[in-house]
Design a protein around this motif. Structure first.
Motif, PDB file in Angstrom:
ATOM      1  N   THR B 303     -11.208   0.961  -5.297  1.00 21.18           N
ATOM      2  CA  THR B 303     -10.418   1.895  -6.086  1.00 21.18           C
ATOM      3  C   THR B 303      -9.013   2.031  -5.519  1.00 21.18           C
ATOM      4  O   THR B 303      -8.785   1.774  -4.338  1.00 21.18           O
ATOM      5  N   LYS B 304      -8.098   2.341  -6.406  1.00 28.72           N
ATOM      6  CA  LYS B 304      -6.732   2.626  -5.972  1.00 28.72           C
ATOM      7  C   LYS B 304      -6.799   3.789  -5.012  1.00 28.72           C
ATOM      8  O   LYS B 304      -7.427   4.806  -5.312  1.00 28.72           O
ATOM      9  N   PHE B 305      -6.169   3.654  -3.826  1.00 29.34           N
ATOM     10  CA  PHE B 305      -6.326   4.707  -2.825  1.00 29.34           C
ATOM     11  C   PHE B 305      -5.012   5.469  -2.655  1.00 29.34           C
ATOM     12  O   PHE B 305      -4.743   6.420  -3.379  1.00 29.34           O
ATOM     13  N   THR B 306      -4.150   5.025  -1.760  1.00 27.73           N
ATOM     14  CA  THR B 306      -2.829   5.651  -1.684  1.00 27.73           C
ATOM     15  C   THR B 306      -1.866   4.775  -2.487  1.00 27.73           C
ATOM     16  O   THR B 306      -2.259   3.748  -3.018  1.00 27.73           O
ATOM     17  N   THR B 307      -0.609   5.182  -2.558  1.00 26.79           N
ATOM     18  CA  THR B 307       0.368   4.415  -3.333  1.00 26.79           C
ATOM     19  C   THR B 307       0.363   2.933  -2.950  1.00 26.79           C
ATOM     20  O   THR B 307       0.495   2.064  -3.794  1.00 26.79           O
ATOM     21  N   ASN B 308       0.192   2.661  -1.681  1.00 25.55           N
ATOM     22  CA  ASN B 308       0.311   1.279  -1.219  1.00 25.55           C
ATOM     23  C   ASN B 308      -1.009   0.601  -0.878  1.00 25.55           C
ATOM     24  O   ASN B 308      -1.007  -0.507  -0.350  1.00 25.55           O
ATOM     25  N   THR B 309      -2.098   1.261  -1.137  1.00 21.99           N
ATOM     26  CA  THR B 309      -3.368   0.663  -0.715  1.00 21.99           C
ATOM     27  C   THR B 309      -4.478   0.789  -1.758  1.00 21.99           C
ATOM     28  O   THR B 309      -4.451   1.660  -2.626  1.00 21.99           O
ATOM     29  N   TYR B 310      -5.453  -0.118  -1.629  1.00 28.32           N
ATOM     30  CA  TYR B 310      -6.737  -0.028  -2.314  1.00 28.32           C
ATOM     31  C   TYR B 310      -7.804   0.115  -1.237  1.00 28.32           C
ATOM     32  O   TYR B 310      -7.631  -0.351  -0.112  1.00 28.32           O
ATOM     33  N   ILE B 311      -8.902   0.746  -1.611  1.00 22.42           N
ATOM     34  CA  ILE B 311      -9.994   0.891  -0.653  1.00 22.42           C
ATOM     35  C   ILE B 311     -11.269   0.329  -1.265  1.00 22.42           C
ATOM     36  O   ILE B 311     -11.506   0.465  -2.461  1.00 22.42           O
ATOM     37  N   LEU B 312     -12.048  -0.373  -0.432  1.00 17.17           N
ATOM     38  CA  LEU B 312     -13.353  -0.866  -0.870  1.00 17.17           C
ATOM     39  C   LEU B 312     -14.410  -0.184  -0.021  1.00 17.17           C
ATOM     40  O   LEU B 312     -14.289  -0.133   1.208  1.00 17.17           O
ATOM     41  N   VAL B 313     -15.416   0.367  -0.682  1.00 17.06           N
ATOM     42  CA  VAL B 313     -16.502   1.011   0.038  1.00 17.06           C
ATOM     43  C   VAL B 313     -17.814   0.349  -0.342  1.00 17.06           C
ATOM     44  O   VAL B 313     -18.124   0.212  -1.527  1.00 17.06           O
ATOM     45  N   ALA B 332      -9.973  12.383   0.608  1.00 12.61           N
ATOM     46  CA  ALA B 332      -9.432  11.905   1.888  1.00 12.61           C
ATOM     47  C   ALA B 332      -8.031  11.321   1.751  1.00 12.61           C
ATOM     48  O   ALA B 332      -7.383  11.002   2.748  1.00 12.61           O
ATOM     49  N   ARG B 333      -7.568  11.166   0.529  1.00 15.37           N
ATOM     50  CA  ARG B 333      -6.260  10.531   0.322  1.00 15.37           C
ATOM     51  C   ARG B 333      -5.150  11.154   1.177  1.00 15.37           C
ATOM     52  O   ARG B 333      -4.377  10.420   1.778  1.00 15.37           O
ATOM     53  N   PRO B 334      -5.065  12.495   1.223  1.00 15.62           N
ATOM     54  CA  PRO B 334      -3.970  13.089   2.005  1.00 15.62           C
ATOM     55  C   PRO B 334      -3.977  12.683   3.485  1.00 15.62           C
ATOM     56  O   PRO B 334      -2.922  12.615   4.108  1.00 15.62           O
ATOM     57  N   TRP B 335      -5.141  12.397   4.048  1.00 16.19           N
ATOM     58  CA  TRP B 335      -5.172  11.970   5.454  1.00 16.19           C
ATOM     59  C   TRP B 335      -4.397  10.690   5.644  1.00 16.19           C
ATOM     60  O   TRP B 335      -3.987  10.358   6.746  1.00 16.19           O
ATOM     61  N   PHE B 336      -4.295   9.906   4.583  1.00 14.71           N
ATOM     62  CA  PHE B 336      -3.692   8.581   4.713  1.00 14.71           C
ATOM     63  C   PHE B 336      -2.291   8.526   4.103  1.00 14.71           C
ATOM     64  O   PHE B 336      -1.729   7.470   3.939  1.00 14.71           O
ATOM     65  N   LYS B 337      -1.757   9.683   3.783  1.00 10.89           N
ATOM     66  CA  LYS B 337      -0.432   9.767   3.170  1.00 10.89           C
ATOM     67  C   LYS B 337       0.613   8.983   3.956  1.00 10.89           C
ATOM     68  O   LYS B 337       1.503   8.363   3.382  1.00 10.89           O
ATOM     69  N   PHE B 338       0.449   9.000   5.279  1.00  3.53           N
ATOM     70  CA  PHE B 338       1.452   8.361   6.125  1.00  3.53           C
ATOM     71  C   PHE B 338       1.575   6.858   5.861  1.00  3.53           C
ATOM     72  O   PHE B 338       2.529   6.216   6.244  1.00  3.53           O
ATOM     73  N   LEU B 339       0.566   6.280   5.183  1.00  3.40           N
ATOM     74  CA  LEU B 339       0.640   4.862   4.861  1.00  3.40           C
ATOM     75  C   LEU B 339       1.719   4.585   3.816  1.00  3.40           C
ATOM     76  O   LEU B 339       2.140   3.457   3.637  1.00  3.40           O
ATOM     77  N   ASP B 340       2.105   5.624   3.103  1.00  2.00           N
ATOM     78  CA  ASP B 340       3.008   5.414   1.977  1.00  2.00           C
ATOM     79  C   ASP B 340       4.469   5.559   2.324  1.00  2.00           C
ATOM     80  O   ASP B 340       5.341   5.288   1.508  1.00  2.00           O
ATOM     81  N   GLY B 341       4.776   6.041   3.510  1.00  5.48           N
ATOM     82  CA  GLY B 341       6.193   6.166   3.843  1.00  5.48           C
ATOM     83  C   GLY B 341       6.352   6.701   5.226  1.00  5.48           C
ATOM     84  O   GLY B 341       5.385   7.140   5.857  1.00  5.48           O
ATOM     85  N   PRO B 342       7.575   6.668   5.700  1.00  4.37           N
ATOM     86  CA  PRO B 342       7.823   7.078   7.072  1.00  4.37           C
ATOM     87  C   PRO B 342       7.859   8.593   7.228  1.00  4.37           C
ATOM     88  O   PRO B 342       8.587   9.109   8.023  1.00  4.37           O
ATOM     89  N   VAL B 343       7.072   9.289   6.410  1.00  5.19           N
ATOM     90  CA  VAL B 343       7.026  10.748   6.568  1.00  5.19           C
ATOM     91  C   VAL B 343       5.973  11.105   7.590  1.00  5.19           C
ATOM     92  O   VAL B 343       5.017  10.370   7.812  1.00  5.19           O
ATOM     93  N   VAL B 344       6.129  12.250   8.211  1.00  4.38           N
ATOM     94  CA  VAL B 344       5.156  12.683   9.213  1.00  4.38           C
ATOM     95  C   VAL B 344       3.939  13.282   8.502  1.00  4.38           C
ATOM     96  O   VAL B 344       4.062  14.165   7.662  1.00  4.38           O
ATOM     97  N   ALA B 345       2.797  12.759   8.831  1.00  2.12           N
ATOM     98  CA  ALA B 345       1.580  13.228   8.161  1.00  2.12           C
ATOM     99  C   ALA B 345       1.038  14.487   8.832  1.00  2.12           C
ATOM    100  O   ALA B 345       1.280  14.713  10.001  1.00  2.12           O
ATOM    101  N   PRO B 346       0.299  15.277   8.064  1.00  2.19           N
ATOM    102  CA  PRO B 346      -0.338  16.445   8.667  1.00  2.19           C
ATOM    103  C   PRO B 346      -1.427  15.999   9.630  1.00  2.19           C
ATOM    104  O   PRO B 346      -1.924  14.876   9.520  1.00  2.19           O
ATOM    105  N   ALA B 347      -1.782  16.848  10.525  1.00  5.34           N
ATOM    106  CA  ALA B 347      -2.836  16.524  11.487  1.00  5.34           C
ATOM    107  C   ALA B 347      -4.097  16.135  10.728  1.00  5.34           C
ATOM    108  O   ALA B 347      -4.414  16.713   9.690  1.00  5.34           O
ATOM    109  N   SER B 348      -4.791  15.155  11.250  1.00  2.00           N
ATOM    110  CA  SER B 348      -5.922  14.604  10.492  1.00  2.00           C
ATOM    111  C   SER B 348      -7.218  15.324  10.808  1.00  2.00           C
ATOM    112  O   SER B 348      -7.287  16.148  11.699  1.00  2.00           O
TER     113      SER B 348
END
Ligand SMILES: Nc1nc2c(ncn2[C@@H]2O[C@H](COP(=O)(O)OP(=O)(O)OP(=O)(O)O)[C@@H](O)[C@H]2O)c(=O)[nH]1
Ligand SMILES: Nc1nc2c(ncn2[C@@H]2O[C@H](COP(=O)(O)OP(=O)(O)O)[C@@H](O)[C@H]2O)c(=O)[nH]1
Ligand SMILES: [Mg+2]
Lengths: 351, 349
Positions: B303-313, B332-348
């Motif tokens: 499935t489409k996961f974050t803007t830049n990724t797909y995930i297979l389970v 869980a998408r917000p945990w991986f937000k940092f994959l989409d840009g150089p923004v600082v992600a919230p604590a996981s």
């Protein structure tokens, strides 16, 4: 070439004969379609020296005979073929012509083969595969097809034969065309095909499907579709869908990866307290896929060991999957019955 | 601690016609293998910037391999080409008739690289393996590997000896007259554009470049445990290279060791199929969700996961388990937000 005298007992199994000049691509075709050889690996195929007989145990049991190109079965000084053993139980004769090569000799041999066959076995379907058309422009492909067709029809009518069952297909192992062509060839061998088609047409109406195919999973040949017009694009995506499912199944669902007893015990323990078999909604394989534009989802449903139903749905129907699945269940039961009856009546496909 | 955007200079080198531009076009521009027959020889250097996930930019230097160009890289453009290199990908055409000459060029390239970019990683691809008979592929590859390794060692040794003659080179400041040990980080792969081997090699190449890999791996693991999965693969959306993966102890018993590159290959092919069907451009997103339940055997979804990724389970069977896994993956998408840009992600989690 001396072992061909003993033709094995093959009563009742439709037979596909692959013939044509050497290097025209016969072995490549049967390896790609029936043994899943990647097309690029056909470069390494050895030239066929004797008749290769393949028995295929699928939804219906049939045989594929690959003839060495240099043998002329009607005129062979070294050996007399038992022509009746070869053509007696035939399903279809597939004649492969290399479109990238000079094909005049091949066409001449095909003509004499047709004439020979017309005498004893006039009902045999002759399927001409104008092959290796990858890399040729669409116009050029049609030119070749026209030229070959005329050369054959002229010769036949000169000999006074008017309605010989000769069909033409443009094929390549590098795309879907070879599977499409085989689908057409095989469909003619299925008893009561019309009834199958009616079932699929019905399914499309009740579920609002755009198009439905019944696939032989191992070969990606489709053995029936509904009565809407043929559409290459739909066939291609459905056939690739089957491919993806086969790959997923091999990687994560093959018997080679046997899950441990502990794995099962844990999954059947609390809080579930049910066997895995009871935890699933459907005991058969089922799949659904949504495109990025959310239009036209696609679904697949296993029918039995060999067959799968694949359908292109209409926009917005993915949310109605529960009802759709119920309708599909009914049709799948009907299909299973159809093949049970066909088996017992005609004796083909003792699975 | 999450790192900011990372830029990597990646050199793609090898003899003309060895397949460099073909690979690049398939992996990053969604060409089909057969489309590469139309590629012309690359003139001089074809520079492209590939955005990979949100925070990695690959500066891909596709260096045309005709002899005149190669000589130029080694002479006039030497410092320009070989400075600040993160990765060198060197491609050998297994069908090449003049192996000695290919190796001589390779040695010269390695020397220049070691001279200007001591830390660079080297990936050697023995390419067009589809043209070798399947029964001898492994042996042909192994033979080539040992030759290339020997040649590499020789080249590095020569540069080491010559070191004092290059006072301008960076390593002199390390002091005490000691010549630092140049231990080249090198991996070799057998590849072909006609099968999944391409994905195995390129996944290894990008693997070490992806920033914050540790964070990704930790989060995938917690997700995997939470949803009772047997395997999770994270793909970059355009290339479908496996960025990261997690496998349960049960999943480790899966005998198919090539399944990661195989999945990349399958999904990329599927993307092409969809693009043909919908008539949308190949680089566009093609599918958003793919579910497959194989009765009581297993279930999976891509499935489409974050803007830049797909995930297979891949997970155990069971309707309720499946539905809750899908919800949890979405959550869980917000945990991986940092994959989409150089923004600082919230604590996981
Ligand atoms: N059989 C086979 N052919 C390949 C493979 N990879 C590339 N080719 C073919 O090799 C030819 C040359 O490929 P290019 O990618 O243009 O080569 P290049 O290394 O970029 O060449 P220069 O730009 O001149 O340095 C193309 O026709 C490709 O289709 C492969 O794995 N197997
Ligand atoms: N371009 C192209 N080549 C093909 C195709 N089918 C087969 N070939 C090639 O044709 C050659 C001869 O094929 P083969 O199957 O051995 O021919 P046979 O003697 O008729 O059995 C092989 O090198 C195949 O790779 C096709 O559809 N397109
Ligand atoms: Mg190039």
């Amino acid at each position: 070439v001396s072992d061909q005298a003993s033709v094995p007992q093959t009563k009742g199994k439709p037979r596909l004969l692959l013939m044509g000049q050497r290097r025209s691509g016969k072995s490549s075709i049967s390896s790609v379609v029936f043994h899943k050889l990647p097309p690029s690996e056909t470069l390494f195929l050895e030239s066929t020296a004797r008749i290769q007989k393949d028995s295929l145990n699928s939804f219906m049991e049939f045989q594929v005979w690959d003839f060495p190109g240099q043998i002329d079965i009607f005129d062979n000084p070294n050996f007399t073929f038992d022509i009746d053993a070869i053509f007696g139980e035939i399903g279809a004769l597939i004649w492969v012509i290399d479109a990238q090569d000079d094909y005049l000799e091949s066409v001449a041999r095909l003509n004499s083969t047709i004439l020979n066959l017309q005498r004893g076995y006039p009902h045999i379907n002759i399927e001409v595969f104008i092959h290796k058309v990858d890399g040729l422009s669409d116009d050029y492909k049609l030119d070749i097809q026209r030229d070959v067709t005329i050369r054959i029809q002229d010769e036949l009518s000169d000999q006074g034969i008017e309605n010989a069952p000769v069909n033409f297909h443009l094929t390549s192992i590098y795309d879907h065309s070879i599977f499409e062509a085989f689908s057409k060839v095989i469909q003619k061998l299925i008893p009561r095909l019309g009834q199958l088609e009616a079932m699929l047409t019905n399914l499309c109406r009740t579920c609002r499907f755009e198009k439905a195919y019944l696939f032989d999973v191992n070969t990606k040949i489709y053995i029936a579709t509904d009565n809407t017009p043929e559409d290459m694009a739909s066939y291609e995506i459905c056939s690739d869908y089957v491919d993806v499912i086969i790959d997923f199944t091999e990687v994560y669902g093959s018997p080679e990866w046997k899950r441990s007893d502990e794995w099962r015990a844990r999954l059947e323990g609390p809080p579930w307290l049910q066997t895995l078999e009871n935890q699933v909604a459907c005991e058969f394989a089922e799949s659904g896929m949504v495109l990025a534009d959310a239009q036209r989802p696609i679904m697949l449903r296993e029918v039995d060991r060999f067959l799968a139903l694949v359908a292109i749905m209409k926009e917005g129907s993915y949310d109605k999957m529960p009802q759709i699945n119920m309708n599909v269940d009914v049709v799948v039961k009907g299909l299973i019955e159809f093949f049970e009856i066909t088996k017992t009546k005609t004796g083909i496909a003792a699975v | 601690q999450l790192k900011k955007v990372k830029k990597q200079k990646v050199l793609l080198m090898g003899k003309s016609g060895s397949g460099k531009s073909s690979m690049r076009s398939i992996i990053f521009s969604n060409y089909l293998a057969r489309d590469t027959r139309r590629l012309g020889a690359t003139i001089d250097i074809d520079l492209s910037h590939v955005k990979f996930l949100g925070n990695l930019t690959l500066n891909l230097w596709d260096c045309g391999g005709q002899e005149a160009f190669m000589e130029n890289y080694l002479s006039q453009q030497r410092a320009h080409v070989f400075s600040n290199v993160g990765v060198l990908i060197y491609v050998f055409d297994i069908e090449s008739r003049d192996v000695e000459r290919d190796l001589a060029t390779y040695v010269n390239i390695i020397s220049a690289l070691v001279q200007y970019s001591r830390e660079a990683k080297v990936f050697v691809l023995i390419h067009k393996m589809d043209l070798v008979h399947p029964s001898t592929r492994e042996q042909v590859f192994e033979e080539r590997v040992s030759i290339v390794r020997r040649k590499t060692a020789e080249a590095v040794a020569i540069v080491r000896k010559q070191k004092p003659e290059y006072p301008a080179s960076a390593s002199v400041s390390e002091g005490s007259g000691m010549i630092p040990d140049i231990d080249l980080d090198m991996q070799l792969f057998a590849t072909s554009i006609w099968d999944q081997s391409l994905y195995k090699a390129w996944a290894s190449i990008i693997h070490d470049l992806v920033p914050n890999l540790g964070v990704i791996e930790t989060q995938l693991a917690s997700l995997g445990v939470a949803i009772d999965a047997d395997e999770i693969l994270l793909f970059e959306r355009t290339s479908f290279l496996v960025v990261s993966k997690w496998t349960s102890p049960e999943g480790e018993t899966n005998p198919w060791g090539d399944r990661f590159e195989r999945m990349s290959n399958i999904l990329k092919a599927w993307k092409h199929t969809c693009s043909k069907f919908t008539g949308t451009p190949r680089n566009a997103e093609q599918f958003s969700d793919f579910e497959y339940k194989m009765g009581p055997n297993f279930s999976m979804f891509v499935t489409k996961f974050t803007t830049n990724t797909y995930i297979l389970v891949c997970m155990p069977p069971g309707e309720a388990r499946f539905n809750s896994a899908k919800l949890n993956v979405a959550a869980a998408r917000p945990w991986f937000k940092f994959l989409d840009g150089p923004v600082v992600a919230p604590a996981s989690a």
